[in-house]
Scaffold this active site. Structure first.
Site, short mmCIF file in Angstrom:
data_model
loop_
_atom_site.label_atom_id
_atom_site.label_comp_id
_atom_site.label_asym_id
_atom_site.label_seq_id
_atom_site.Cartn_x
_atom_site.Cartn_y
_atom_site.Cartn_z
N ARG A 163 0.85 -1.18 0.00
CA ARG A 163 0.00 0.00 0.00
C ARG A 163 0.90 1.24 0.00
O ARG A 163 2.06 1.18 0.42
CB ARG A 163 -0.90 0.02 1.24
CG ARG A 163 -1.77 -1.22 1.39
CD ARG A 163 -2.48 -1.20 2.73
NE ARG A 163 -3.35 -2.36 2.91
CZ ARG A 163 -2.98 -3.50 3.47
NH1 ARG A 163 -1.72 -3.65 3.92
NH2 ARG A 163 -3.83 -4.50 3.60
N LYS A 187 -1.26 -3.15 8.11
CA LYS A 187 -2.38 -2.72 8.94
C LYS A 187 -2.34 -3.41 10.30
O LYS A 187 -1.93 -4.56 10.41
CB LYS A 187 -3.70 -3.06 8.24
CG LYS A 187 -4.04 -2.14 7.06
CD LYS A 187 -5.43 -2.43 6.54
CE LYS A 187 -5.82 -1.44 5.46
NZ LYS A 187 -7.21 -1.69 4.97
N HIS A 286 -3.04 -9.89 3.91
CA HIS A 286 -4.47 -10.01 4.19
C HIS A 286 -4.69 -10.90 5.40
O HIS A 286 -4.12 -11.99 5.49
CB HIS A 286 -5.20 -10.62 2.98
CG HIS A 286 -5.37 -9.67 1.84
ND1 HIS A 286 -5.62 -10.10 0.55
CD2 HIS A 286 -5.33 -8.31 1.79
CE1 HIS A 286 -5.72 -9.04 -0.24
NE2 HIS A 286 -5.55 -7.95 0.49
N TYR A 295 -9.20 -11.93 -6.30
CA TYR A 295 -8.31 -11.89 -7.45
C TYR A 295 -8.46 -13.11 -8.34
O TYR A 295 -8.05 -13.09 -9.50
CB TYR A 295 -6.86 -11.73 -6.98
CG TYR A 295 -6.62 -10.42 -6.28
CD1 TYR A 295 -6.66 -9.22 -6.98
CD2 TYR A 295 -6.40 -10.37 -4.91
CE1 TYR A 295 -6.49 -8.01 -6.34
CE2 TYR A 295 -6.22 -9.17 -4.25
CZ TYR A 295 -6.27 -7.99 -4.97
OH TYR A 295 -6.10 -6.79 -4.34
#
Length: 314
Positions: A163, A187, A286, A295
């Site tokens: 990101r 994250k 993830h 995906y």
């Protein structure tokens, strides 16, 4: 926490329609930081979403909102042409906000839980073709002042699937070029190791050798960040977005692309090449493989390849 639960067990008087919720919003943001331990960017996003909700709320009484009115709020978000992902995140943030108000005894019922799930707004992400990626990565020109930094930035975006915020937060100590990987802070402050290929390693080495020392000399106190601005400060994620837009225009590829498009392309191209879904999940950081599974819908060629290889009557 015990105090909040006791409130819920007892009788709670409905809040007054004119109650000022500004202090509640501030307390909720602090709750996200200290109790939920969310990343700062996530907290900021939820804070914007709740502020948007209160702008829409106006003179309505939050305590007596109906599910119909809450559905109108989702319609309001659509009318502002927000991306489906942004609408989905706003609904998630609103659910957390209402749960918090329940814990505080402000609400008895949480009607937001009745709103549709995130999947209602989920869409298949857009990706670049390998040819478009190649043209995009070659967009920086050697005569440009920040060529070596921008080339390293673009190569890292595609090579790692990071990101924009993760690249912005990358420090020199996170690079392990000899071992061909970098350590990324994702994250929720979760760390992961992402492999680096030859092109990315070469671009970063050239940047470290030819440009970064001059940039770092302006601000020795910020010299531990990898990507620096012309004044020696950390290259913020907003600037990374702007640079991606700039080079998309110069490369004559879809100007609506963002750093996340490179992340989508990274994952899709890995799966197209035969990578295992679990491995891609790990590289993307993830928490759930369900997030990575989208995906598989993007790359139809991979499904055809699997069918041709394993189905007895393919």
């Amino acid at each position: 926490m015990k105090k909040s639960k006791s409130r819920l067990l007892g009788k709670v008087s409905p809040a007054k329609p004119k109650q000022d919720f500004s202090l509640r919003q501030e307390a909720f943001v602090e709750y996200l930081r200290t109790e939920c331990h969310l990343a700062e960017n996530t907290v900021a996003a939820y804070q914007r979403d709740i502020h948007r909700f209160h702008e829409w709320l106006g003179s309505r009484n939050l305590v007596t909102l109906t599910i119909s009115e809450l559905s109108d709020f989702v319609g309001y978000l659509n009318s502002r042409e927000l991306a489906p992902a942004s609408i989905a995140r706003t609904v998630v943030g609103l659910k957390m906000y209402f749960r918090y108000l329940q814990l505080e005894g402000v609400l008895l019922d949480n009607k937001v839980e009745l709103l549709g799930s995130q999947k209602l707004w989920q869409r298949v992400p857009e990706v670049l073709s390998p040819k478009d990626v190649e043209r995009f990565l070659n967009a920086p020109k050697r005569y440009e002042i920040y060529y070596f930094r921008d080339r390293a930035l673009l190569e890292l975006l595609y090579a790692t699937g990071c990101r924009a915020s993760e690249l912005s937060d990358l420090r020199l100590r996170d690079l392990h070029l000899d071992e061909r990987f970098c350590k990324v802070q994702g994250k929720g402050s979760k760390q992961r190791m992402v492999p680096l290929g030859d092109a990315a390693i070469d671009a970063v080495e050239q940047y470290l050798k030819r440009l970064r020392p001059q940039l770092a000399a302006h601000r020795p106190d910020e010299a531990d960040w990898l990507l620096l601005t012309r004044s020696g400060r950390r290259l913020r994620r907003e600037a990374i977005w702007e640079l991606v837009k700039k080079y998309a225009l110069e490369a004559d590829v879809d100007v609506s692309i963002s750093p996340h498009t490179l992340r989508h392309s990274f994952a899709t191209h890995l799966l197209a090449g035969g990578a295992d879904l679990r491995q891609v999940q790990e590289m993307l950081g993830h928490a759930s493989i369900a997030t990575t599974q989208i995906y598989t819908h993007v790359d139809q060629s991979r499904l055809k390849k699997v069918h041709n290889q394993f189905h007895p009557r393919a």
